[in-house]
Scaffold this active site. Structure first.
Site, PDB file in Angstrom:
ATOM      1  N   ARG A  31       7.886  -3.788 -10.713  1.00  0.00           N
ATOM      2  CA  ARG A  31       9.518  -3.774 -10.793  1.00  0.00           C
ATOM      3  C   ARG A  31       9.986  -4.100 -12.128  1.00  0.00           C
ATOM      4  O   ARG A  31      11.048  -3.910 -12.341  1.00  0.00           O
ATOM      5  CB  ARG A  31       9.730  -5.106 -10.004  1.00  0.00           C
ATOM      6  CG  ARG A  31       9.466  -5.008  -8.471  1.00  0.00           C
ATOM      7  CD  ARG A  31      10.581  -4.827  -7.715  1.00  0.00           C
ATOM      8  NE  ARG A  31      10.447  -4.124  -6.338  1.00  0.00           N
ATOM      9  CZ  ARG A  31      10.323  -4.847  -5.326  1.00  0.00           C
ATOM     10  NH1 ARG A  31      10.597  -6.344  -5.363  1.00  0.00           N
ATOM     11  NH2 ARG A  31      10.133  -4.250  -3.956  1.00  0.00           N
ATOM     12  N   GLU A  43       3.461   3.690  -5.930  1.00  0.00           N
ATOM     13  CA  GLU A  43       3.880   4.267  -4.475  1.00  0.00           C
ATOM     14  C   GLU A  43       2.632   4.613  -3.744  1.00  0.00           C
ATOM     15  O   GLU A  43       2.603   4.592  -2.560  1.00  0.00           O
ATOM     16  CB  GLU A  43       4.989   5.362  -4.469  1.00  0.00           C
ATOM     17  CG  GLU A  43       6.341   4.619  -4.926  1.00  0.00           C
ATOM     18  CD  GLU A  43       6.826   3.746  -3.962  1.00  0.00           C
ATOM     19  OE1 GLU A  43       6.465   3.524  -2.799  1.00  0.00           O
ATOM     20  OE2 GLU A  43       7.764   2.934  -4.539  1.00  0.00           O
ATOM     21  N   GLN A  48      -1.084   2.657   1.691  1.00  0.00           N
ATOM     22  CA  GLN A  48      -1.790   2.181   2.869  1.00  0.00           C
ATOM     23  C   GLN A  48      -2.661   0.944   2.416  1.00  0.00           C
ATOM     24  O   GLN A  48      -3.481   0.484   3.144  1.00  0.00           O
ATOM     25  CB  GLN A  48      -3.097   3.639   3.219  1.00  0.00           C
ATOM     26  CG  GLN A  48      -2.430   4.306   4.061  1.00  0.00           C
ATOM     27  CD  GLN A  48      -2.977   5.586   3.755  1.00  0.00           C
ATOM     28  OE1 GLN A  48      -2.667   6.153   2.385  1.00  0.00           O
ATOM     29  NE2 GLN A  48      -2.928   6.851   4.534  1.00  0.00           N
ATOM     30  N   THR A  49      -2.277   0.289   1.475  1.00  0.00           N
ATOM     31  CA  THR A  49      -2.765  -0.867   0.998  1.00  0.00           C
ATOM     32  C   THR A  49      -1.996  -2.110   0.839  1.00  0.00           C
ATOM     33  O   THR A  49      -0.628  -1.959   0.107  1.00  0.00           O
ATOM     34  CB  THR A  49      -3.603  -0.724  -0.609  1.00  0.00           C
ATOM     35  OG1 THR A  49      -4.238   0.420  -0.018  1.00  0.00           O
ATOM     36  CG2 THR A  49      -4.407  -1.768  -0.779  1.00  0.00           C
ATOM     37  N   LEU A  86      -9.947   0.672  -2.791  1.00  0.00           N
ATOM     38  CA  LEU A  86      -8.627   1.193  -2.284  1.00  0.00           C
ATOM     39  C   LEU A  86      -8.781   1.897  -1.243  1.00  0.00           C
ATOM     40  O   LEU A  86      -7.778   2.240  -0.197  1.00  0.00           O
ATOM     41  CB  LEU A  86      -7.607   1.819  -3.352  1.00  0.00           C
ATOM     42  CG  LEU A  86      -7.190   0.768  -4.316  1.00  0.00           C
ATOM     43  CD1 LEU A  86      -6.447   1.768  -5.492  1.00  0.00           C
ATOM     44  CD2 LEU A  86      -6.050   0.130  -3.919  1.00  0.00           C
ATOM     45  N   GLY A  87      -9.808   2.672  -0.999  1.00  0.00           N
ATOM     46  CA  GLY A  87     -10.234   3.608   0.267  1.00  0.00           C
ATOM     47  C   GLY A  87      -9.399   4.695   0.126  1.00  0.00           C
ATOM     48  O   GLY A  87      -8.415   4.948  -0.939  1.00  0.00           O
ATOM     49  N   TYR A  88      -9.326   5.661   0.946  1.00  0.00           N
ATOM     50  CA  TYR A  88      -8.419   6.771   1.307  1.00  0.00           C
ATOM     51  C   TYR A  88      -8.352   7.368  -0.164  1.00  0.00           C
ATOM     52  O   TYR A  88      -7.528   7.892  -0.826  1.00  0.00           O
ATOM     53  CB  TYR A  88      -6.887   6.410   1.620  1.00  0.00           C
ATOM     54  CG  TYR A  88      -6.779   5.640   3.073  1.00  0.00           C
ATOM     55  CD1 TYR A  88      -6.785   6.395   4.308  1.00  0.00           C
ATOM     56  CD2 TYR A  88      -6.690   4.357   2.929  1.00  0.00           C
ATOM     57  CE1 TYR A  88      -6.639   5.797   5.405  1.00  0.00           C
ATOM     58  CE2 TYR A  88      -6.441   3.743   4.124  1.00  0.00           C
ATOM     59  CZ  TYR A  88      -6.556   4.478   5.356  1.00  0.00           C
ATOM     60  OH  TYR A  88      -6.521   3.718   6.787  1.00  0.00           O
ATOM     61  N   TYR A 126       8.730  10.369   1.232  1.00  0.00           N
ATOM     62  CA  TYR A 126       8.831   9.137   0.969  1.00  0.00           C
ATOM     63  C   TYR A 126       8.474   8.921  -0.555  1.00  0.00           C
ATOM     64  O   TYR A 126       9.717   8.433  -1.039  1.00  0.00           O
ATOM     65  CB  TYR A 126       7.911   8.312   1.691  1.00  0.00           C
ATOM     66  CG  TYR A 126       7.899   6.893   1.263  1.00  0.00           C
ATOM     67  CD1 TYR A 126       8.890   5.852   1.490  1.00  0.00           C
ATOM     68  CD2 TYR A 126       6.859   6.674   0.530  1.00  0.00           C
ATOM     69  CE1 TYR A 126       9.013   4.742   1.027  1.00  0.00           C
ATOM     70  CE2 TYR A 126       6.639   5.278  -0.144  1.00  0.00           C
ATOM     71  CZ  TYR A 126       7.843   4.374   0.362  1.00  0.00           C
ATOM     72  OH  TYR A 126       8.038   2.973  -0.315  1.00  0.00           O
ATOM     73  N   ASP A 144      10.248   4.902   5.394  1.00  0.00           N
ATOM     74  CA  ASP A 144       9.000   4.863   5.821  1.00  0.00           C
ATOM     75  C   ASP A 144       8.841   4.040   7.168  1.00  0.00           C
ATOM     76  O   ASP A 144       9.982   3.562   7.689  1.00  0.00           O
ATOM     77  CB  ASP A 144       8.414   3.934   4.721  1.00  0.00           C
ATOM     78  CG  ASP A 144       8.649   2.739   4.497  1.00  0.00           C
ATOM     79  OD1 ASP A 144       9.802   2.165   5.008  1.00  0.00           O
ATOM     80  OD2 ASP A 144       7.894   1.885   3.767  1.00  0.00           O
ATOM     81  N   CYS A 197      11.975  -8.763   8.165  1.00  0.00           N
ATOM     82  CA  CYS A 197      12.087  -8.099   9.467  1.00  0.00           C
ATOM     83  C   CYS A 197      10.480  -7.519   9.534  1.00  0.00           C
ATOM     84  O   CYS A 197      10.311  -6.501   9.800  1.00  0.00           O
ATOM     85  CB  CYS A 197      13.103  -7.017   9.299  1.00  0.00           C
ATOM     86  SG  CYS A 197      13.342  -6.135  11.095  1.00  0.00           S
ATOM     87  N   CYS A 204      14.418 -13.811  11.816  1.00  0.00           N
ATOM     88  CA  CYS A 204      15.926 -13.559  12.066  1.00  0.00           C
ATOM     89  C   CYS A 204      16.869 -14.561  11.405  1.00  0.00           C
ATOM     90  O   CYS A 204      17.865 -14.306  10.925  1.00  0.00           O
ATOM     91  CB  CYS A 204      16.144 -13.078  13.428  1.00  0.00           C
ATOM     92  SG  CYS A 204      15.091 -11.745  14.028  1.00  0.00           S
TER      93      CYS A 204
HETATM   94  S1  SF4 Z   1      18.135 -10.033  12.443  1.00  0.00           S
HETATM   95 FE1  SF4 Z   1      15.944  -9.989  12.836  1.00  0.00          FE
HETATM   96  S2  SF4 Z   1      15.709  -8.045  13.866  1.00  0.00           S
HETATM   97 FE2  SF4 Z   1      17.504  -7.892  13.036  1.00  0.00          FE
HETATM   98  S3  SF4 Z   1      17.228  -6.999  10.764  1.00  0.00           S
HETATM   99 FE3  SF4 Z   1      17.291  -9.064  10.543  1.00  0.00          FE
HETATM  100  S4  SF4 Z   1      15.063  -9.683  10.764  1.00  0.00           S
HETATM  101 FE4  SF4 Z   1      15.440  -7.679  11.614  1.00  0.00          FE
END
Ligand code: SF4
Length: 348
Positions: A31, A43, A48-49, A86-88, A126, A144, A197, A204
């Site tokens: 970053r 990227e 896959q890791t 790392l595989g793949y 992607y 993705d 998420c 949430c």
């Molecule tokens: S509120 Fe929950 S389900 Fe909705 S985007 Fe945020 S973490 Fe995801």
């Protein structure tokens, strides 16, 4: 997605996400740079890791191949070796070829347009979107699995993510919330998807988008994303001879590319010529993304120099020892087997 909604109805969501990202962005080494070479490698490595698992490998790879030219000029085997862990491995072969493409077709300068980045070997939509947005202010969302999950929950959208049109569908959905700074937005979606998420038990309560999230307000989070088609893993059996004599054993480089492209392997069992020398058999089960492998390895100690020499000569096998094997890349189960070959030249 409600068709009547206008872009402007949702733009505040992208802005909220950016504000959250400014404070909560993960402190990751890649970053700190906008060097497209490093962003591209990162990227590919982290496709896959997991980040925690791949970070050391990424740093080692960048230290060994700090720029496109060094990577393009390296021997393929060395690139494969640096990818160890790392595989793949097809990813390593592709980044090597793409580096040569950049040297040959772009005078060694990383292309700065999405469409051009997309032409590089092994680069999909992607990765092209991620590199162009992070390094060159490109405006395409890097869609993705994180995007599928977050967007389907945010809009309580039941579009099937295993549908072949899912990528285009969720790209359109992403445009509804896309802010001006797409590079940061793409990275923010990655962080939100992996830290908040999450696929299971999303946090949430801590989510910056919970006021806007339809699945959250309907208490239907577990229903999204919708995925109907399960890809069934194929069962595959492999049989190898581990043919050894006085601490040396035989290997070859794989030619077919349906799995483990260009990695080294033991002689496959295609006849029963060596059966009289079999000392033991080991069966190893190993999972690849869409394959369940059952690998039988026959430990064959050849005490006849003539048979040993004929077998090598007829099949053009490479003779190596444990030290020599460290110079080459093997699939994990075979590498583990070699490690069990102890200093007394026995299989433990
Ligand atoms: S509120 Fe929950 S389900 Fe909705 S985007 Fe945020 S973490 Fe995801």
């Amino acid at each position: 997605m409600e068709k009547t909604k206008q872009d402007s109805d949702f733009k505040h969501i992208g802005k909220k996400l950016l504000s959250w990202y400014k404070i909560n962005a993960r402190d990751l080494p890649f970053r700190q740079t906008k060097d497209p070479y490093k962003i591209w490698i990162c990227e590919i490595v982290f496709q896959q890791t997991r980040i925690a698992q791949g970070l050391g490998h990424y740093n080692n790879f960048i230290t060994r191949f700090p720029d496109v030219k060094t990577l393009a000029e390296a021997e393929e085997n060395e690139v494969l070796l640096s990818w160890k862990g790392l595989g793949y491995y097809s990813r390593a072969i592709n980044v090597h070829k793409a580096a040569q493409q950049i040297m040959n077709d772009y005078h060694g300068i990383f292309p700065d347009e999405y469409e051009e980045i997309l032409k590089l070997k092994g680069v999909g939509k992607y990765t092209a979107a991620a590199v162009s947005s992070i390094c060159f202010n490109g405006k395409i969302p890097a869609v993705d699995g994180n995007f599928y999950r977050v967007l389907s929950r945010l809009f309580a959208d039941d579009f099937d993510i295993s549908n072949s049109r899912a990528f285009n569908y969720f790209s359109q959905l992403a445009h509804l919330i896309l802010p001006e700074n797409v590079g940061d937005f793409n990275q923010a979606m990655m962080d939100l998807g992996s830290e908040i998420c999450k696929p299971k038990n999303p946090l949430c309560g801590e989510c910056p988008l919970n006021q806007d999230c339809l699945a959250f307000s309907l208490e239907k989070i577990s229903e999204f994303p919708v995925k109907t088609k399960k890809v069934k893993a194929e069962d595959l059996e492999l049989k190898y001879y581990f043919v050894h004599r006085n601490g040396q054993f035989l290997i070859q480089q794989r030619k077919d590319d349906f799995i483990w492209k260009k990695l080294f392997e033991f002689p496959p069992v295609i006849s029963d010529d060596l059966n009289p020398f079999i000392k033991s058999v080991k069966t190893v089960n190993h999972k690849l993304t869409h394959k369940n492998l059952s690998i039988e390895i026959f430990n064959v100690e050849v005490d006849s120099e003539e048979i040993w020499n004929n077998f090598i000569y007829e099949n053009k096998y490479i003779v190596t020892d444990v030290d020599g094997s460290h110079e080459r890349s093997f699939p994990k189960p075979l590498e583990n087997y070699i490690q069990s070959y102890d200093t007394a030249y026995r299989i433990l």
